[in-house]
Design a protein around this motif. Sequence first.
Motif, PDB file in Angstrom:
ATOM      1  N   ASN A 104      15.449   5.993   7.982  1.00 36.73           N
ATOM      2  CA  ASN A 104      14.436   4.961   7.793  1.00 36.73           C
ATOM      3  C   ASN A 104      14.880   3.905   6.787  1.00 36.73           C
ATOM      4  O   ASN A 104      14.465   2.755   6.883  1.00 36.73           O
ATOM      5  CB  ASN A 104      13.102   5.583   7.395  1.00 36.73           C
ATOM      6  CG  ASN A 104      12.397   6.145   8.602  1.00 36.73           C
ATOM      7  OD1 ASN A 104      11.962   5.413   9.474  1.00 36.73           O
ATOM      8  ND2 ASN A 104      12.306   7.468   8.676  1.00 36.73           N
ATOM      9  N   ASP A 106      17.895   2.743   6.677  1.00 33.68           N
ATOM     10  CA  ASP A 106      18.673   1.837   7.533  1.00 33.68           C
ATOM     11  C   ASP A 106      17.747   0.933   8.352  1.00 33.68           C
ATOM     12  O   ASP A 106      18.012  -0.256   8.512  1.00 33.68           O
ATOM     13  CB  ASP A 106      19.599   2.634   8.453  1.00 33.68           C
ATOM     14  CG  ASP A 106      20.672   3.396   7.686  1.00 33.68           C
ATOM     15  OD1 ASP A 106      20.946   3.036   6.518  1.00 33.68           O
ATOM     16  OD2 ASP A 106      21.216   4.371   8.235  1.00 33.68           O
ATOM     17  N   ARG A 107      16.652   1.491   8.859  1.00 36.79           N
ATOM     18  CA  ARG A 107      15.685   0.696   9.628  1.00 36.79           C
ATOM     19  C   ARG A 107      14.997  -0.334   8.734  1.00 36.79           C
ATOM     20  O   ARG A 107      14.744  -1.456   9.153  1.00 36.79           O
ATOM     21  CB  ARG A 107      14.631   1.593  10.270  1.00 36.79           C
ATOM     22  CG  ARG A 107      15.149   2.342  11.477  1.00 36.79           C
ATOM     23  CD  ARG A 107      14.085   3.145  12.137  1.00 36.79           C
ATOM     24  NE  ARG A 107      13.022   2.254  12.591  1.00 36.79           N
ATOM     25  CZ  ARG A 107      11.895   2.670  13.122  1.00 36.79           C
ATOM     26  NH1 ARG A 107      11.676   3.951  13.264  1.00 36.79           N
ATOM     27  NH2 ARG A 107      10.974   1.822  13.500  1.00 36.79           N
ATOM     28  N   ALA A 109      16.202  -1.875   6.199  1.00 33.13           N
ATOM     29  CA  ALA A 109      17.124  -2.985   5.946  1.00 33.13           C
ATOM     30  C   ALA A 109      17.102  -4.007   7.076  1.00 33.13           C
ATOM     31  O   ALA A 109      17.249  -5.201   6.844  1.00 33.13           O
ATOM     32  CB  ALA A 109      18.538  -2.457   5.739  1.00 33.13           C
ATOM     33  N   SER A 110      16.866  -3.546   8.304  1.00 25.85           N
ATOM     34  CA  SER A 110      16.905  -4.477   9.432  1.00 25.85           C
ATOM     35  C   SER A 110      15.526  -4.963   9.878  1.00 25.85           C
ATOM     36  O   SER A 110      15.377  -6.124  10.240  1.00 25.85           O
ATOM     37  CB  SER A 110      17.645  -3.846  10.614  1.00 25.85           C
ATOM     38  OG  SER A 110      16.978  -2.682  11.041  1.00 25.85           O
ATOM     39  N   THR A 111      14.507  -4.093   9.848  1.00 26.46           N
ATOM     40  CA  THR A 111      13.201  -4.497  10.409  1.00 26.46           C
ATOM     41  C   THR A 111      12.028  -4.373   9.450  1.00 26.46           C
ATOM     42  O   THR A 111      11.022  -5.033   9.631  1.00 26.46           O
ATOM     43  CB  THR A 111      12.860  -3.648  11.654  1.00 26.46           C
ATOM     44  OG1 THR A 111      12.643  -2.297  11.240  1.00 26.46           O
ATOM     45  CG2 THR A 111      13.957  -3.719  12.693  1.00 26.46           C
ATOM     46  N   THR A 146       9.510  -7.318  -1.024  1.00 19.87           N
ATOM     47  CA  THR A 146       9.621  -8.188   0.147  1.00 19.87           C
ATOM     48  C   THR A 146       8.288  -8.469   0.838  1.00 19.87           C
ATOM     49  O   THR A 146       8.213  -9.383   1.644  1.00 19.87           O
ATOM     50  CB  THR A 146      10.553  -7.575   1.210  1.00 19.87           C
ATOM     51  OG1 THR A 146       9.936  -6.382   1.736  1.00 19.87           O
ATOM     52  CG2 THR A 146      11.923  -7.270   0.647  1.00 19.87           C
ATOM     53  N   ARG A 148       7.169  -6.739   3.238  1.00 18.93           N
ATOM     54  CA  ARG A 148       7.327  -6.417   4.657  1.00 18.93           C
ATOM     55  C   ARG A 148       6.558  -5.174   5.065  1.00 18.93           C
ATOM     56  O   ARG A 148       6.310  -4.965   6.238  1.00 18.93           O
ATOM     57  CB  ARG A 148       8.798  -6.184   4.994  1.00 18.93           C
ATOM     58  CG  ARG A 148       9.625  -7.440   4.963  1.00 18.93           C
ATOM     59  CD  ARG A 148      10.969  -7.207   5.572  1.00 18.93           C
ATOM     60  NE  ARG A 148      11.803  -6.420   4.669  1.00 18.93           N
ATOM     61  CZ  ARG A 148      13.007  -5.981   4.956  1.00 18.93           C
ATOM     62  NH1 ARG A 148      13.528  -6.216   6.131  1.00 18.93           N
ATOM     63  NH2 ARG A 148      13.709  -5.307   4.088  1.00 18.93           N
TER      64      ARG A 148
END
Length: 170
Positions: A104, A106-107, A109-111, A146, A148
């Motif tokens: 998660n 890694d996820r 970082a991208s989404t 962020t 996000r």
Amino acid sequence: MIRTLSSSEQSQYEMYTIMKLVGAGTGILGGVLVLLDLVSGSSNSTTTNSSDNSELFSGYDHDSLAPGSYTHFQFSLKKPAVLDADVEVLNGNPINVLVTSKKNLDRFASTGDIRYHEGTTGFKTTRHTAKGRLPAGTWAIIIDNTNRVGGTETQEPKKVDIEITYSVRA
């Protein structure tokens, strides 16, 4: 009077000179690494306690996060353990403190769309204690500036200074 060195003395002198150069280079490299750590504003330290089997490792970090950025602290557990982490915003807006798996992270970082460990995660907070039992695996504590994750936020993130103290014990 000038004296010539024997081949043995010449070899010893050359070895001595090489050792001095290697020592000086090592000292310079060490000084540069210390300066880089000071310039980066990060003062982290992690210790492993081998005399007390209950505490696997612990540490402290002080960091600054630019608006829209995040940092993370990653660790691996060979067996289940208890995480105890205190995160405090020293100045700036509230942040998210997310405890999640490596997958998660890694996820994120991208989404930014991730699953997190329910009992240890805090949203829009200036002080959070993440305490809970984690199964074996690779984990991360994400300090998120962020906006996000955790609902919508109308306020733009600002630079924040954070402090984290953590320990993982059996």
